[in-house]
Design a protein around this motif. Structure first.
Motif, PDB file in Angstrom:
ATOM      1  N   SER A   1      -6.933   0.555  -3.280  1.00  0.00           N
ATOM      2  CA  SER A   1      -5.684   0.404  -2.528  1.00  0.00           C
ATOM      3  C   SER A   1      -5.835  -0.670  -1.459  1.00  0.00           C
ATOM      4  N   LYS A   2      -4.806  -1.468  -1.306  1.00  0.00           N
ATOM      5  CA  LYS A   2      -4.819  -2.494  -0.277  1.00  0.00           C
ATOM      6  C   LYS A   2      -4.412  -1.874   1.051  1.00  0.00           C
ATOM      7  N   GLN A   3      -4.928  -2.460   2.131  1.00  0.00           N
ATOM      8  CA  GLN A   3      -4.575  -1.971   3.450  1.00  0.00           C
ATOM      9  C   GLN A   3      -3.216  -2.517   3.857  1.00  0.00           C
ATOM     10  N   GLY A   4      -2.334  -1.604   4.257  1.00  0.00           N
ATOM     11  CA  GLY A   4      -1.008  -2.002   4.706  1.00  0.00           C
ATOM     12  C   GLY A   4      -0.876  -1.874   6.210  1.00  0.00           C
TER      13      GLY A   4
ATOM     14  N   SER B   1       0.840  -1.195   0.000  1.00  0.00           N
ATOM     15  CA  SER B   1       0.000   0.000   0.000  1.00  0.00           C
ATOM     16  C   SER B   1       0.878   1.249   0.000  1.00  0.00           C
TER      17      SER B   1
ATOM     18  N   GLY C   1      -4.074   3.294   2.179  1.00  0.00           N
ATOM     19  CA  GLY C   1      -5.207   2.381   2.324  1.00  0.00           C
ATOM     20  C   GLY C   1      -5.486   1.966   3.749  1.00  0.00           C
TER      21      GLY C   1
END
Length: 203
Positions: free
Chosen positions: A150-153, A55, A162
């Motif tokens: 967006s992916k969660q980081g 992310s 994200g």
């Protein structure tokens, strides 16, 4: 009396040991995180690409870097960069570090951990609002779409694009309305009336 002194002495030692342990753990996490993105490829300005993250996020405080996943090389990153630059202008990574330091000192208070979680989420919500003030409500759906992609980081010392309650952020973005001058004046008037009433009642 002696028993109470012994209890307080033991409690003080336990508090110091756990506080130091938490601070050391945070320090190790920070340096491991910075080392992880040290070999990131420079894209432009303070923007880098890395294969080790999932992310977009801002890393560092003094000389912050915007690190994007390598998959973002061919994407339109305008809104992502605007979000991350807003984090930098607000010194959000510094505030994150201060928040974790306070919790390390007050580790025994469960409310501090709850407040920290809410505080970190609010940093993202505040950043979203500042971005939308610049973009305008007409681009809120576009911004929400980019956020959703967006992916969660899981980043502790980095402000991730994200991160933090995606659903809540999406709802806030889509319902965003820029504060008008009338609304601002009405809000100030309301606060003034409340303060006046409180002060007169106190007297």
């Amino acid at each position: 009396m002696a028993v109470l002194e012994n209890i307080f002495s033991v409690a003080a030692v336990v508090w110091i040991i756990i506080s130091v342990a938490i601070l050391l753990m945070l320090a190790v996490t920070y340096f491991m995180t910075m080392k992880e993105v040290k070999d990131a490829t420079h894209l432009k300005e303070n923007i880098y690409l890395s294969e080790k993250i999932i992310s977009p996020a801002v890393y560092g405080v003094v000389k912050p870097r915007i690190i994007l996943p390598s998959s973002y090389r061919d994407k339109d990153i305008e809104l992502v960069i605007l979000h991350e630059k807003t984090h930098i202008r607000n010194w959000d990574n510094l505030w994150r570090m201060i928040g974790f330091a306070i919790v390390a000192i007050h580790w025994f208070n469960p409310f501090c951990w709850l407040f920290l979680k809410a505080f970190l989420a609010d940093l993202e919500l505040s950043c979203d609002e500042r971005v939308l003030v610049k973009l305008g409500a007409d681009r809120s759906k576009e911004y929400a779409s980019v956020l959703l992609d967006s992916k969660q980081g899981a980043t502790v010392f980095a402000s991730a694009f994200g991160g933090a309650r995606i659903r809540t952020r999406i709802e806030n973005i889509l319902s965003f309305r820029k504060l008008t001058w009338f609304s601002l004046v009405a809000f100030i008037a309301l606060i003034s009336v409340i303060f006046y009433v409180l002060l007169t009642n106190a007297g």
